[in-house]
Design a protein around this motif. Structure first.
Motif, PDB file in Angstrom:
ATOM      1  N   ASP A  82      -1.435   1.996  23.821  1.00 41.65           N
ATOM      2  CA  ASP A  82      -1.484   0.917  22.834  1.00 41.65           C
ATOM      3  C   ASP A  82      -0.223   0.876  21.979  1.00 41.65           C
ATOM      4  O   ASP A  82       0.186  -0.194  21.519  1.00 41.65           O
ATOM      5  CB  ASP A  82      -2.703   1.078  21.917  1.00 41.65           C
ATOM      6  CG  ASP A  82      -4.014   0.824  22.637  1.00 41.65           C
ATOM      7  OD1 ASP A  82      -4.010   0.054  23.617  1.00 41.65           O
ATOM      8  OD2 ASP A  82      -5.037   1.400  22.228  1.00 41.65           O
ATOM      9  N   VAL A  95       6.237  -0.197  18.798  1.00 37.08           N
ATOM     10  CA  VAL A  95       5.645  -1.419  19.346  1.00 37.08           C
ATOM     11  C   VAL A  95       4.154  -1.193  19.510  1.00 37.08           C
ATOM     12  O   VAL A  95       3.727  -0.242  20.181  1.00 37.08           O
ATOM     13  CB  VAL A  95       6.278  -1.786  20.704  1.00 37.08           C
ATOM     14  CG1 VAL A  95       5.675  -3.083  21.233  1.00 37.08           C
ATOM     15  CG2 VAL A  95       7.794  -1.901  20.578  1.00 37.08           C
ATOM     16  N   GLY A  96       3.360  -2.039  18.868  1.00 40.78           N
ATOM     17  CA  GLY A  96       1.918  -1.870  18.942  1.00 40.78           C
ATOM     18  C   GLY A  96       1.201  -2.945  18.155  1.00 40.78           C
ATOM     19  O   GLY A  96       1.828  -3.874  17.621  1.00 40.78           O
ATOM     20  N   PRO A  97      -0.126  -2.843  18.052  1.00 39.15           N
ATOM     21  CA  PRO A  97      -0.902  -3.856  17.318  1.00 39.15           C
ATOM     22  C   PRO A  97      -0.505  -3.910  15.843  1.00 39.15           C
ATOM     23  O   PRO A  97      -0.169  -2.892  15.239  1.00 39.15           O
ATOM     24  CB  PRO A  97      -2.348  -3.369  17.483  1.00 39.15           C
ATOM     25  CG  PRO A  97      -2.326  -2.463  18.672  1.00 39.15           C
ATOM     26  CD  PRO A  97      -0.981  -1.819  18.674  1.00 39.15           C
ATOM     27  N   VAL A  98      -0.539  -5.106  15.289  1.00 37.90           N
ATOM     28  CA  VAL A  98      -0.206  -5.341  13.887  1.00 37.90           C
ATOM     29  C   VAL A  98      -1.339  -6.139  13.251  1.00 37.90           C
ATOM     30  O   VAL A  98      -1.875  -7.064  13.866  1.00 37.90           O
ATOM     31  CB  VAL A  98       1.131  -6.110  13.776  1.00 37.90           C
ATOM     32  CG1 VAL A  98       1.326  -6.669  12.381  1.00 37.90           C
ATOM     33  CG2 VAL A  98       2.301  -5.211  14.145  1.00 37.90           C
ATOM     34  N   ARG A 126       6.961  -1.356  12.672  1.00 35.88           N
ATOM     35  CA  ARG A 126       6.148  -1.592  13.863  1.00 35.88           C
ATOM     36  C   ARG A 126       6.169  -3.084  14.144  1.00 35.88           C
ATOM     37  O   ARG A 126       6.083  -3.899  13.232  1.00 35.88           O
ATOM     38  CB  ARG A 126       4.708  -1.126  13.681  1.00 35.88           C
ATOM     39  CG  ARG A 126       3.830  -1.517  14.882  1.00 35.88           C
ATOM     40  CD  ARG A 126       2.380  -1.167  14.709  1.00 35.88           C
ATOM     41  NE  ARG A 126       2.150   0.252  14.957  1.00 35.88           N
ATOM     42  CZ  ARG A 126       0.947   0.754  15.259  1.00 35.88           C
ATOM     43  NH1 ARG A 126      -0.107  -0.035  15.348  1.00 35.88           N
ATOM     44  NH2 ARG A 126       0.808   2.050  15.461  1.00 35.88           N
ATOM     45  N   ALA A 128       4.715  -6.315  16.809  1.00 37.88           N
ATOM     46  CA  ALA A 128       3.896  -6.869  17.886  1.00 37.88           C
ATOM     47  C   ALA A 128       4.569  -8.161  18.342  1.00 37.88           C
ATOM     48  O   ALA A 128       4.940  -8.994  17.512  1.00 37.88           O
ATOM     49  CB  ALA A 128       2.476  -7.151  17.403  1.00 37.88           C
ATOM     50  N   THR A 208      -0.351 -17.832  17.482  1.00 42.05           N
ATOM     51  CA  THR A 208      -0.031 -16.763  18.421  1.00 42.05           C
ATOM     52  C   THR A 208      -0.245 -17.135  19.872  1.00 42.05           C
ATOM     53  O   THR A 208       0.172 -16.402  20.757  1.00 42.05           O
ATOM     54  CB  THR A 208      -0.888 -15.521  18.119  1.00 42.05           C
ATOM     55  OG1 THR A 208      -2.278 -15.862  18.228  1.00 42.05           O
ATOM     56  CG2 THR A 208      -0.616 -15.013  16.718  1.00 42.05           C
TER      57      THR A 208
END
Length: 216
Positions: A82, A95-98, A126, A128, A208
């Motif tokens: 993830d 890099v990952g969920p925000v 971070r 996304a 998005t």
């Protein structure tokens, strides 16, 4: 200025790589190398060419996204994690969920959310990513993610997040948006939320969602 050539692929080559039938701009030197290298496609050069073409405010960048997506799939190794890191010699990003309901700096084109950036506990970033990165969007991320200097921080800011906030407040973002290019925005209360309430009644999904394939 670098000379670009347009690569037009045969139907069997398009089918082999799963690529859409569009012209692919690549540096002329890479085209010559590809012709000498057993015909293997210069995938990285093809992606770079599309990133450069799509950065212009008048470019039909959404129609190039399916090809950019596919090239990225062909180039990037499979990774089920993830959260991963992306780095160069002088930059680093997680890099990952925000959380889109939290404090954000975003890269946008019009109302499309290209990438959302938030702060880690250590002040690094971070990100996304929701759309393929044009060259300007990629340059934003590399610049914002530069490795802090041990004494001077990031461009005289305490950390990467403070630098991102500073960059998002620049007047150049207004002019970039007006030209149709990628630009930075700051959302203190979450994506699409202004001081007076939601700016986007249809919700976050409309910011998005990726466009469909270009019409035939």
């Amino acid at each position: 200025m670098q000379n670009f050539a347009e690569l037009h692929l045969k139907p069997e080559t398009l089918a082999r790589y799963g690529l859409p039938d569009i012209p692919y701009p690549i540096p002329a030197a890479d085209l010559k190398s590809a012709l000498l290298d057993n015909g293997d496609l210069p995938l990285a050069a093809m992606l770079l060419g599309l990133q450069q073409r799509s950065r212009d405010g008048e470019a039909e960048w959404q129609q190039l996204e399916p090809a950019m997506d596919r090239l990225a799939e062909l180039l990037a190794p499979d990774d089920a994690r993830d959260v991963i890191s992306a780095a160069g010699d002088h930059w680093w990003l997680e890099v990952g969920p925000v959380d889109l309901g939290g404090q954000l700096v975003t890269i946008q084109r019009g109302d499309a959310l290209i990438a959302a950036i938030t702060a880690r506990d250590d002040g690094r970033l971070r990100v996304a990513v929701f759309h393929p990165l044009d060259a300007k969007s990629a340059e934003y991320l590399i610049g914002l993610g530069q490795v802090p200097h041990p004494e001077h921080g990031v461009c005289m800011r305490e950390n990467n997040w403070e630098y991102a906030l500073d960059c998002s407040a620049g007047n150049g973002n207004y002019y970039a948006a007006d030209r149709g290019e990628a630009y930075l925005s700051y959302w203190e209360k979450g994506l699409g939320i202004s001081w007076d309430g939601p700016m986007c009644p249809s919700g976050v999904s409309s910011w998005t969602s990726s466009p469909g394939p270009p019409p035939a």
